[in-house]
Enzyme design. Structure first.
Site, PDB file in Angstrom:
ATOM      1  CB  CYS A   1      -1.100  -0.013   1.180  1.00 16.58           C
ATOM      2  SG  CYS A   1      -1.874   1.415   1.074  1.00 16.58           S
TER       3      CYS A   1
ATOM      4  CB  CYS B   1      -7.302  -1.344   6.242  1.00 11.77           C
ATOM      5  SG  CYS B   1      -6.694  -1.407   4.445  1.00 11.77           S
TER       6      CYS B   1
END
Length: 404
Positions: A122, A218
């Protein structure tokens, strides 16, 4: 942080030329206390601050869960903080990019028998690439984040260093940061501890001052990553055999994605596991759909083969001496550093530990630090092979020869 502006050097507290009020800084606001304090501190010092929050995935379910980052509540919290401190705030829909660059990679890596680190991907493929480009488009001189890591100007350019608060050290997740990105990135919390950050949030009356830290992946709102993998990679949960080092079938499994290297519990072998010889997962073989188990001694790793190496040390990585260099390395996000020798290979790099390490898994990261002060981050790579002489020695040696 340093004083906002140094008259002698003409540099502000972010090591940029010009006064803070003449300097636009984009802050990556996740909705947590760290990025909120980062934005508030820079605004307090007079910078022209713009907040950006990324919507990375369908957060409808995650908004109900505490402890998940990048959820719907986080976007709401970031907006509240931006309004309170008086800065413009934008929410960017990066959902499709995040799915392609991070979630799909996570699922494919797990299906291949690896233990991936989605937070690294990410940072590498979304936050420090796409968001950085957006910051430049907005006319910013820098992109600031709330990571606990430090960047400093060195004799050969900007360097990445571990933070003052080693308990919060996030260098393991940022080793893919490139030299060009380092020139544009700033980490204002690098010299602060977490308690100091929360105290600042309280002083500035930020509504997230006591918000819990994010703890989970997440995009796994259910807390079960196997559900996400099976949805993104149909067939990844195929059943197969649990075998010992000699290939003898000891039991049955319901998909290698349910196992990790070093796992001891939940093997379900029953009487097949002698009491005097506990068994651990030492290898995952997706081609044969096998989970290979062995004694604890078979977990000891002497050498690693790395891929996708990112070098942040002085000079070019290709210019390292043939005999290699001494470094300190870290192979787990929660682990300490250990001494090792780093050597360039024709394809990737080799790391030889001074002492064997247990439970090292392909897909994880190996991050390099200087061997003297253990402060400077010299880069790192993803583990392609963890070579265990007490497990599959012949196979391991063949792979080393092929990599050289």
């Amino acid at each position: 942080m340093r004083k906002p502006f140094d008259e002698a050097t003409g540099l502000n507290s972010l090591d940029l030329p010009g006064r803070p009020e003449e300097t636009r800084v984009v802050v990556a606001m996740s909705g947590g206390v760290d990025s909120s304090v980062t934005a508030a501190l820079l605004k307090e010092q007079g910078y022209d601050v713009v907040g950006i929050t990324l919507q990375l995935y369908d957060h409808g379910e995650a908004v109900k869960r505490k402890g998940a980052c990048c959820a719907g509540q986080d976007i709401h919290d970031a907006r509240r903080v931006a309004e309170l401190i008086g800065i413009p705030h934008y929410v960017l829909d990066y959902e499709e990019r995040f799915r392609r660059s991070v979630m799909d990679d996570f699922a494919s890596s797990y299906a291949a028998g690896e233990t991936p680190i989605p937070c690294v991907r990410c940072n590498e493929r979304v936050k420090f690439r796409d968001m950085l480009d957006t910051a430049r488009d907005l006319g910013a001189a820098a992109l600031a984040t709330g990571h606990y890591i430090a960047s400093r100007q060195g004799p050969n350019g900007r360097e990445l260093h571990r933070p003052s608060d080693l308990d919060r050290d996030q260098s393991y997740f940022l080793f893919t940061t490139t030299r060009d990105q380092l020139d544009f990135l700033r980490f204002p919390l690098g010299d602060l501890t977490k308690p100091e950050t929360r105290a600042l949030a309280e002083r500035m009356s930020l509504p997230v001052a006591q918000k819990p830290d994010s703890q989970d992946i997440c995009f796994v709102p259910s807390g079960r990553y196997t559900t996400i993998i099976e949805r993104l990679k149909p067939g990844a949960g195929e059943e197969g055999d649990i075998v010992d080092l000699e290939g003898r079938v000891l039991g049955h499994h319901k998909g290698i994605i349910n196992y990790t290297i070093g796992q001891r519990r939940g093997l379900g072998l029953g009487a097949s596991e002698p009491e005097a010889q506990p068994l651990f997962v030492v290898k995952l073989d997706p081609a044969r759909r096998q989970v290979v188990v062995g004694p604890k001694s078979a977990l000891e790793t002497k050498r690693l083969i790395l891929r996708e190496v990112n070098w942040l040390g002085d000079g070019a990585f290709e210019a390292l001496p043939a005999e290699g260099v001494d470094v300190m390395v870290r192979v787990r996000s929660s682990g300490g550093t250990v001494p090792a020798r780093l050597r360039l290979l024709e394809k990737g790099a080799e790391v030889v530990f001074a002492e064997g390490q247990d439970g090292v898994a392909p897909g994880q990261a190996c991050v390099f630090y200087d061997s003297v002060e253990e402060s400077r981050v010299l880069g790192g790579g993803f583990i392609a092979e963890a070579l265990r002489p007490n497990a599959l020695a012949g196979e391991a040696d063949a792979r080393v020869m092929a990599a050289q």
